[in-house]
Design a protein around this motif. Structure first.
Motif, PDB file in Angstrom:
ATOM      1  N   LEU A  37       0.895  -1.177   0.041  1.00 29.03           N
ATOM      2  CA  LEU A  37      -0.293  -0.091   0.058  1.00 29.03           C
ATOM      3  C   LEU A  37       0.847   1.310  -0.062  1.00 29.03           C
ATOM      4  N   ALA A  38       0.475   2.487  -0.439  1.00 30.30           N
ATOM      5  CA  ALA A  38       0.995   3.610  -0.388  1.00 30.30           C
ATOM      6  C   ALA A  38       0.361   4.282   0.670  1.00 30.30           C
ATOM      7  N   LEU A  39       1.225   4.845   1.864  1.00 27.94           N
ATOM      8  CA  LEU A  39       0.595   5.434   3.025  1.00 27.94           C
ATOM      9  C   LEU A  39       0.445   7.134   2.595  1.00 27.94           C
ATOM     10  N   THR A  40      -0.380   7.414   2.288  1.00 26.85           N
ATOM     11  CA  THR A  40      -0.850   8.776   1.884  1.00 26.85           C
ATOM     12  C   THR A  40      -1.416   9.668   2.837  1.00 26.85           C
ATOM     13  N   GLU A  41      -0.837   9.892   3.990  1.00 29.67           N
ATOM     14  CA  GLU A  41      -1.470  10.633   4.919  1.00 29.67           C
ATOM     15  C   GLU A  41      -1.501  12.128   4.749  1.00 29.67           C
ATOM     16  N   HIS A  42      -2.593  12.819   5.048  1.00 27.26           N
ATOM     17  CA  HIS A  42      -2.842  14.281   4.855  1.00 27.26           C
ATOM     18  C   HIS A  42      -1.326  14.974   5.329  1.00 27.26           C
ATOM     19  N   PHE A  43      -1.023  15.853   4.275  1.00 27.32           N
ATOM     20  CA  PHE A  43       0.271  16.344   4.912  1.00 27.32           C
ATOM     21  C   PHE A  43       0.110  17.433   6.043  1.00 27.32           C
ATOM     22  N   ASN A  44      -0.949  17.912   6.194  1.00 25.31           N
ATOM     23  CA  ASN A  44      -1.334  18.806   7.370  1.00 25.31           C
ATOM     24  C   ASN A  44      -1.944  18.120   8.581  1.00 25.31           C
ATOM     25  N   THR A  45      -1.988  16.676   8.506  1.00 20.46           N
ATOM     26  CA  THR A  45      -2.432  15.873   9.486  1.00 20.46           C
ATOM     27  C   THR A  45      -1.756  16.639  10.901  1.00 20.46           C
ATOM     28  N   VAL A  95      12.268  11.782   0.741  1.00 23.26           N
ATOM     29  CA  VAL A  95      11.705  12.840  -0.217  1.00 23.26           C
ATOM     30  C   VAL A  95      10.471  13.284   0.361  1.00 23.26           C
ATOM     31  N   ILE A  96       9.889  12.251   0.823  1.00 25.12           N
ATOM     32  CA  ILE A  96       8.385  13.013   1.236  1.00 25.12           C
ATOM     33  C   ILE A  96       8.735  13.891   2.281  1.00 25.12           C
ATOM     34  N   LEU A  97       9.450  13.485   3.409  1.00 23.44           N
ATOM     35  CA  LEU A  97       9.746  14.310   4.426  1.00 23.44           C
ATOM     36  C   LEU A  97      10.351  15.612   4.172  1.00 23.44           C
ATOM     37  N   GLU A  98      11.282  15.663   3.106  1.00 24.18           N
ATOM     38  CA  GLU A  98      11.664  17.063   2.819  1.00 24.18           C
ATOM     39  C   GLU A  98      10.791  17.880   1.999  1.00 24.18           C
ATOM     40  N   ILE A  99       9.730  17.262   1.107  1.00 25.55           N
ATOM     41  CA  ILE A  99       8.879  18.141   0.358  1.00 25.55           C
ATOM     42  C   ILE A  99       7.897  18.624   1.653  1.00 25.55           C
ATOM     43  N   ARG A 100       7.450  17.590   2.534  1.00 29.01           N
ATOM     44  CA  ARG A 100       6.476  18.124   3.549  1.00 29.01           C
ATOM     45  C   ARG A 100       7.239  19.486   4.806  1.00 29.01           C
ATOM     46  N   ARG A 101       8.363  19.216   4.703  1.00 25.17           N
ATOM     47  CA  ARG A 101       9.275  20.436   5.439  1.00 25.17           C
ATOM     48  C   ARG A 101       9.130  21.605   4.521  1.00 25.17           C
ATOM     49  N   ARG A 102       9.222  21.709   3.020  1.00 18.41           N
ATOM     50  CA  ARG A 102       9.056  22.590   2.405  1.00 18.41           C
ATOM     51  C   ARG A 102       7.509  23.472   2.362  1.00 18.41           C
ATOM     52  N   LEU A 103       6.542  22.481   2.884  1.00 24.97           N
ATOM     53  CA  LEU A 103       5.267  22.670   2.681  1.00 24.97           C
ATOM     54  C   LEU A 103       4.779  23.487   4.120  1.00 24.97           C
ATOM     55  N   ASP A 104       5.605  23.902   5.167  1.00 20.36           N
ATOM     56  CA  ASP A 104       5.368  24.157   6.511  1.00 20.36           C
ATOM     57  C   ASP A 104       4.580  25.520   6.286  1.00 20.36           C
ATOM     58  N   GLY A 105       4.891  26.300   5.359  1.00 21.43           N
ATOM     59  CA  GLY A 105       4.025  27.721   5.513  1.00 21.43           C
ATOM     60  C   GLY A 105       2.673  27.449   4.474  1.00 21.43           C
ATOM     61  N   TYR A 106       2.288  26.257   4.261  1.00 20.83           N
ATOM     62  CA  TYR A 106       1.037  26.097   3.328  1.00 20.83           C
ATOM     63  C   TYR A 106       0.163  25.073   3.961  1.00 20.83           C
ATOM     64  N   LYS A 109      -5.936  26.307   5.639  1.00 18.99           N
ATOM     65  CA  LYS A 109      -7.021  26.353   4.320  1.00 18.99           C
ATOM     66  C   LYS A 109      -6.905  27.993   4.186  1.00 18.99           C
ATOM     67  N   GLY A 110      -6.965  28.377   2.889  1.00 18.94           N
ATOM     68  CA  GLY A 110      -6.476  29.628   2.582  1.00 18.94           C
ATOM     69  C   GLY A 110      -5.131  29.851   2.074  1.00 18.94           C
ATOM     70  N   ALA A 111      -4.243  29.039   2.695  1.00 17.61           N
ATOM     71  CA  ALA A 111      -2.974  29.521   2.338  1.00 17.61           C
ATOM     72  C   ALA A 111      -2.209  28.103   1.714  1.00 17.61           C
ATOM     73  N   PHE A 112      -3.009  27.437   1.244  1.00 13.73           N
ATOM     74  CA  PHE A 112      -2.533  26.031   0.327  1.00 13.73           C
ATOM     75  C   PHE A 112      -1.615  26.545  -0.804  1.00 13.73           C
ATOM     76  N   ILE A 113      -0.577  25.625  -1.078  1.00 13.16           N
ATOM     77  CA  ILE A 113       0.227  25.860  -2.012  1.00 13.16           C
ATOM     78  C   ILE A 113      -0.465  25.804  -3.419  1.00 13.16           C
TER      79      ILE A 113
END
Length: 258
Positions: A37-45, A95-106, A109-113
């Protein structure tokens, strides 16, 4: 190899990760004949990084996937975009953790990338990029431009949507949409609760040992979609049990965030 490409580890975004709960999820996935399976947990969980720290303590990780008693767990996450919609990203844990780090400011709601910015970021890494539930009323993707949608690798045939909108109607709609863009369709249960496993899955013609191999097989069309005859009852039971579990948690601990 039978794989579900859209799954979650937690009951809700607001809840904490539970080893016991996820072990139950794994057992049910195996009982339903899944190999991966792919564990695709919500990035803003809540506490996203904690999910992977806990997995590191539970299962061996070989640089591509976790081995959970014979079940391959490929890391990933589900990302909200500013235009409305969800994108599944699947790749190596770092890779997933690095991209998540770069999404810290997003994360709010209203500020998603914006979609294009997310694609610019994702395309810098070896990732499988899937457009989640493109016709879900609350978070569609079909409103994006053709040039934007062409940057995705595939589109998600989602068990929740098949249950809500009608299995055959939703499948036909997603298949036509993807075909017009020259993209494959992949199956994802979108489960937050173990009973939904097995409602839909992808059967690859060969085992895959990396997200890159997984992407290659999907892009080559070397797989088949499977939809269980029990999809309606699986999803309905899962939805009902999820509501019941949330209510039990609320009654046991009124201050709990769920």
């Amino acid at each position: 190899m039978k794989i579900d490409l859209h799954t979650h580890a937690k009951l809700s975004k607001a809840s904490d990760f539970s080893k016991h709960y996820y072990e139950e999820m794994i057992r049910e996935a195996l009982d339903n004949g899944l190999d991966a399976l792919a564990l695709t947990e919500h990035f803003n969980t809540r506490h996203f990084d904690e999910v992977y720290r806990q997995l590191d303590s539970m299962f061996p990780y070989n640089g591509e996937y976790y081995d959970a008693g014979g079940l391959k767990i490929f890391p990933g996450m589900e990302v909200d975009i500013r235009e409305t919609g969800h994108i599944l990203l699947i790749g190596r844990k770092e890779v997933i953790l690095e991209i998540r780090r770069r999404l810290d400011g997003y994360t709010e709601k209203g500020a998603f990338i914006p979609f294009d910015d997310l694609m610019d970021l994702a395309e810098a890494f070896p990732l499988l990029k899937i457009g989640a539930h493109p016709f879900r009323e609350s978070t569609p993707l079909h409103h994006l431009t053709r040039s934007q949608l062409s940057r995705l690798d595939a589109f998600d045939l989602n068990a929740k949507d098949m249950y809500q909108y009608g299995s055959e109607a939703n499948q036909d709609q997603v298949q036509r949409f993807a075909a017009e863009l020259g993209k494959p369709v992949t199956a994802g249960s979108d489960t937050h609760q173990c009973l939904q496993f097995g409602s839909v899955y992808n059967e690859l013609q060969m085992p895959c040992e990396s997200a890159d191999e997984l992407k290659s097989a999907i892009m080559q069309g070397a797989f088949q979609l499977h939809v269980s005859d029990s999809l309606p009852i699986k999803v309905k039971a899962s939805v009902m049990l999820k509501k019941l579990m949330k209510e039990i948690i609320r009654l046991q601990s009124p201050s709990a965030v769920i």
